[in-house]
Scaffold this motif. Structure first.
Motif, PDB file in Angstrom:
ATOM      1  N   VAL A  40      47.046  12.759 -15.442  1.00  0.00           N
ATOM      2  CA  VAL A  40      45.790  13.441 -14.923  1.00  0.00           C
ATOM      3  C   VAL A  40      44.837  12.381 -14.672  1.00  0.00           C
ATOM      4  O   VAL A  40      45.318  11.160 -14.697  1.00  0.00           O
ATOM      5  N   GLN A  41      43.882  12.807 -13.679  1.00  0.00           N
ATOM      6  CA  GLN A  41      42.951  11.837 -13.433  1.00  0.00           C
ATOM      7  C   GLN A  41      41.915  11.580 -14.418  1.00  0.00           C
ATOM      8  O   GLN A  41      41.293  12.634 -14.908  1.00  0.00           O
ATOM      9  N   THR A  42      41.569  10.291 -14.553  1.00  0.00           N
ATOM     10  CA  THR A  42      40.420   9.989 -15.742  1.00  0.00           C
ATOM     11  C   THR A  42      39.774   9.056 -15.273  1.00  0.00           C
ATOM     12  O   THR A  42      39.799   8.293 -14.089  1.00  0.00           O
ATOM     13  N   GLU A  43      38.369   8.808 -15.739  1.00  0.00           N
ATOM     14  CA  GLU A  43      37.412   7.775 -15.297  1.00  0.00           C
ATOM     15  C   GLU A  43      37.455   6.443 -16.237  1.00  0.00           C
ATOM     16  O   GLU A  43      36.817   5.332 -16.005  1.00  0.00           O
ATOM     17  N   GLN A  44      38.418   6.347 -17.368  1.00  0.00           N
ATOM     18  CA  GLN A  44      38.620   5.407 -18.003  1.00  0.00           C
ATOM     19  C   GLN A  44      39.946   4.783 -18.535  1.00  0.00           C
ATOM     20  O   GLN A  44      40.891   5.951 -18.215  1.00  0.00           O
ATOM     21  N   GLU A  45      40.307   3.926 -18.781  1.00  0.00           N
ATOM     22  CA  GLU A  45      41.467   3.312 -19.268  1.00  0.00           C
ATOM     23  C   GLU A  45      41.733   3.507 -20.628  1.00  0.00           C
ATOM     24  O   GLU A  45      40.892   3.732 -21.362  1.00  0.00           O
ATOM     25  N   TYR A  46      43.051   4.232 -20.977  1.00  0.00           N
ATOM     26  CA  TYR A  46      43.706   4.341 -22.334  1.00  0.00           C
ATOM     27  C   TYR A  46      44.674   3.290 -22.652  1.00  0.00           C
ATOM     28  O   TYR A  46      45.493   3.178 -21.937  1.00  0.00           O
ATOM     29  N   LYS A  47      44.648   3.127 -24.004  1.00  0.00           N
ATOM     30  CA  LYS A  47      45.773   2.090 -24.446  1.00  0.00           C
ATOM     31  C   LYS A  47      47.076   3.096 -24.382  1.00  0.00           C
ATOM     32  O   LYS A  47      47.049   4.222 -24.640  1.00  0.00           O
ATOM     33  N   ARG A  48      48.101   2.124 -23.756  1.00  0.00           N
ATOM     34  CA  ARG A  48      49.452   2.848 -23.602  1.00  0.00           C
ATOM     35  C   ARG A  48      50.332   2.377 -24.486  1.00  0.00           C
ATOM     36  O   ARG A  48      50.550   1.075 -24.937  1.00  0.00           O
ATOM     37  N   ILE A  49      51.190   3.479 -25.445  1.00  0.00           N
ATOM     38  CA  ILE A  49      51.954   2.873 -26.320  1.00  0.00           C
ATOM     39  C   ILE A  49      53.498   3.536 -26.065  1.00  0.00           C
ATOM     40  O   ILE A  49      53.579   5.022 -25.702  1.00  0.00           O
ATOM     41  N   LYS A  92      41.976  17.408 -12.546  1.00  0.00           N
ATOM     42  CA  LYS A  92      43.386  17.238 -11.629  1.00  0.00           C
ATOM     43  C   LYS A  92      44.602  16.838 -12.304  1.00  0.00           C
ATOM     44  O   LYS A  92      44.457  15.870 -13.152  1.00  0.00           O
ATOM     45  N   ILE A  93      45.425  17.586 -12.009  1.00  0.00           N
ATOM     46  CA  ILE A  93      46.976  16.922 -12.661  1.00  0.00           C
ATOM     47  C   ILE A  93      47.895  16.863 -11.746  1.00  0.00           C
ATOM     48  O   ILE A  93      48.031  17.865 -10.609  1.00  0.00           O
ATOM     49  N   ARG A  94      49.074  16.453 -11.918  1.00  0.00           N
ATOM     50  CA  ARG A  94      50.331  16.434 -11.212  1.00  0.00           C
ATOM     51  C   ARG A  94      51.622  16.139 -12.180  1.00  0.00           C
ATOM     52  O   ARG A  94      51.498  15.596 -13.100  1.00  0.00           O
ATOM     53  N   LEU A  95      52.519  16.432 -11.643  1.00  0.00           N
ATOM     54  CA  LEU A  95      53.749  16.536 -12.689  1.00  0.00           C
ATOM     55  C   LEU A  95      54.975  15.679 -11.942  1.00  0.00           C
ATOM     56  O   LEU A  95      55.102  15.764 -10.593  1.00  0.00           O
ATOM     57  N   GLN A  96      55.593  14.928 -12.614  1.00  0.00           N
ATOM     58  CA  GLN A  96      56.650  14.170 -12.066  1.00  0.00           C
ATOM     59  C   GLN A  96      58.051  14.997 -12.208  1.00  0.00           C
ATOM     60  O   GLN A  96      58.338  15.656 -13.303  1.00  0.00           O
ATOM     61  N   MET A 110      38.811   6.943  -9.580  1.00  0.00           N
ATOM     62  CA  MET A 110      39.523   7.720 -10.804  1.00  0.00           C
ATOM     63  C   MET A 110      40.627   7.047 -11.008  1.00  0.00           C
ATOM     64  O   MET A 110      41.428   6.290 -10.256  1.00  0.00           O
ATOM     65  N   ILE A 111      41.206   7.048 -12.354  1.00  0.00           N
ATOM     66  CA  ILE A 111      42.564   6.157 -12.813  1.00  0.00           C
ATOM     67  C   ILE A 111      43.481   7.489 -13.091  1.00  0.00           C
ATOM     68  O   ILE A 111      43.346   8.545 -13.585  1.00  0.00           O
ATOM     69  N   GLU A 112      44.748   7.099 -12.564  1.00  0.00           N
ATOM     70  CA  GLU A 112      45.762   7.986 -12.783  1.00  0.00           C
ATOM     71  C   GLU A 112      46.567   7.851 -14.153  1.00  0.00           C
ATOM     72  O   GLU A 112      46.697   6.696 -14.266  1.00  0.00           O
ATOM     73  N   THR A 113      46.153   8.395 -15.250  1.00  0.00           N
ATOM     74  CA  THR A 113      46.822   7.980 -16.520  1.00  0.00           C
ATOM     75  C   THR A 113      47.810   9.195 -16.973  1.00  0.00           C
ATOM     76  O   THR A 113      47.775  10.267 -16.878  1.00  0.00           O
ATOM     77  N   THR A 114      48.965   8.547 -17.164  1.00  0.00           N
ATOM     78  CA  THR A 114      50.001   9.461 -17.846  1.00  0.00           C
ATOM     79  C   THR A 114      49.598   9.947 -19.340  1.00  0.00           C
ATOM     80  O   THR A 114      49.457   9.201 -20.058  1.00  0.00           O
ATOM     81  N   THR A 115      49.785  11.382 -19.414  1.00  0.00           N
ATOM     82  CA  THR A 115      49.356  11.816 -20.909  1.00  0.00           C
ATOM     83  C   THR A 115      50.563  12.310 -21.497  1.00  0.00           C
ATOM     84  O   THR A 115      50.516  12.559 -22.719  1.00  0.00           O
ATOM     85  N   TRP A 116      51.778  12.313 -20.896  1.00  0.00           N
ATOM     86  CA  TRP A 116      53.078  12.851 -21.688  1.00  0.00           C
ATOM     87  C   TRP A 116      54.261  12.276 -20.676  1.00  0.00           C
ATOM     88  O   TRP A 116      54.128  12.257 -19.314  1.00  0.00           O
ATOM     89  N   LYS A 117      55.025  11.689 -21.239  1.00  0.00           N
ATOM     90  CA  LYS A 117      56.527  11.010 -20.521  1.00  0.00           C
ATOM     91  C   LYS A 117      57.596  10.985 -21.646  1.00  0.00           C
ATOM     92  O   LYS A 117      57.436  10.805 -22.756  1.00  0.00           O
TER      93      LYS A 117
END
Length: 358
Positions: free
Chosen positions: A144-153, A38-42, A1-8
């Motif tokens: 969140v944990q994801t199965e793929q990479e997403y472009k990060r901007i 699955k989710i975690r918070l900074q 699984m990949i740790e993906t930042t969905t909001w920062k």
């Protein structure tokens, strides 16, 4: 699984604000573009000298499915001064393109480590008054944990980015239409060449110079694209709280922006700069913040920036005769209105599509 930042969202040191948490409770709603399990918070306490005490922290999609967020398996905990920490991973069924609610109970009344937003597009506080500054504490990022990479901007800049009137609607579209994950690295009052150094009560919150802050952003978020809008404070602040001797010449600003482009190239990041928007008419600390000398520098810098391969000429869109057009001006002659910000967001999105970056 990949740790993906969905909001920062960038936090800074608002050491001039007291009793920001009078009620002992904070409710946030944060837009989440991805579904997940699955989710975690900074948890952010970078700028305070005392621990951030959390009596209870809950996340939920609806009030019947609340989950306690733990840190080291504890529901009540402290984040030590000058630290960023990640919560434990929490099992939560998340719907994509929806708002996640976060409730924080903390006895700390005065908290200086804060985020700021004006737009309600990506983050909502209990006060959703349009064009009002809303401060929030505790949570500065979500993964969140994801199965793929997403472009990060990454959006990098000053208050024009931080407030979210343009970056919020643009981020929303990039996430929902194009599957990109975004982060807001705007910092109100920030300058490219100088750290916060002013008689303004907000001086500490202006942060370190954007030129060095940029490196932290790259290491932290590892973006694929950086949308850069900064430079107006380098011209606006000198003589209006900062020493006039800190007014840079055009060459210094041009060199700095081109150097940031080189930093991005080294890391295979696409650098998308914006031209510097006009602030003529702004009164800063009771002093007229603009002059013919500053306008000449701005125009010279923009002339050179327009030679860059991915430049977006926002200044020409929003300004005329050195001033913001009324439809873009929130009233202080520097910042975008909510309506103007949406127009800028649409323009930038069209440019990103035309340049085949999304």
């Amino acid at each position: 699984m990949i740790e993906t930042t969905t909001w920062k969202h960038n936090f800074t040191n608002y050491d001039n604000l007291e009793n920001i948490n009078k009620t002992g409770h904070q409710h946030l709603e944060i837009f989440q573009p991805l579904a997940g399990h699955k989710i975690r918070l900074q948890l952010n306490n970078l700028y305070d000298e005392s621990p951030l005490k959390i009596d209870h922290l809950e996340i939920y999609n609806n009030s019947t499915d609340k989950k306690a967020v733990t840190f080291n398996q504890q529901t009540s905990f402290e984040i030590e001064p000058r630290l960023l920490e990640w919560s434990d991973w929490i099992d939560l069924e998340m719907n994509g393109n929806s708002f996640l609610s976060i409730d924080i109970a903390s006895p700390n009344e005065t908290i200086h480590t804060l985020g700021l937003t004006i737009s309600n597009t990506l983050i909502k506080t209990e006060d959703t008054t349009p064009q009002a500054a809303k401060y929030f504490f505790g949570v500065s990022a979500i993964q969140v944990q994801t199965e793929q990479e997403y472009k990060r901007i990454a959006f990098f800049g000053d208050s024009l980015t931080n407030q979210g009137n343009y970056s919020g609607p643009l981020a929303y579209d990039l996430e929902t239409k194009f599957g990109c994950m975004t982060a807001n690295y705007g910092l109100s009052g920030n300058r490219i060449l100088h750290p916060g150094h002013s008689t303004s009560q907000w001086s500490t919150s202006f942060g370190e110079a954007g030129f060095t802050r940029f490196d932290h952003m790259i290491a932290d978020f590892q973006p694929n694209i950086v949308i850069f809008m900064e430079g107006v404070n380098d011209l606006l602040h000198p003589g209006t709280g900062s020493p006039i001797s800190e007014l840079p010449n055009a060459y210094a600003l041009i060199k700095a922006v081109f150097s940031l482009k080189k930093k991005c190239k080294k890391h295979d990041i696409t650098f998308v700069p914006m031209t510097i928007t006009p602030p003529k008419g702004n009164i800063n600390g009771g002093v007229d913040g603009w002059s013919e000398q500053k306008e000449t520098i701005r125009l010279t810098v923009n002339h050179e920036l327009l030679k860059m391969p991915h430049i977006i000429d926002v200044a020409n869109l929003v300004g005329t005769n050195g001033r913001l057009k009324p439809e873009f001006d929130c009233g202080d002659h520097v910042h975008f209105s909510a309506t103007g910000g949406k127009l800028v967001a649409k323009f930038v999105e069209e440019q990103l599509i035309r340049k085949r970056m999304i």
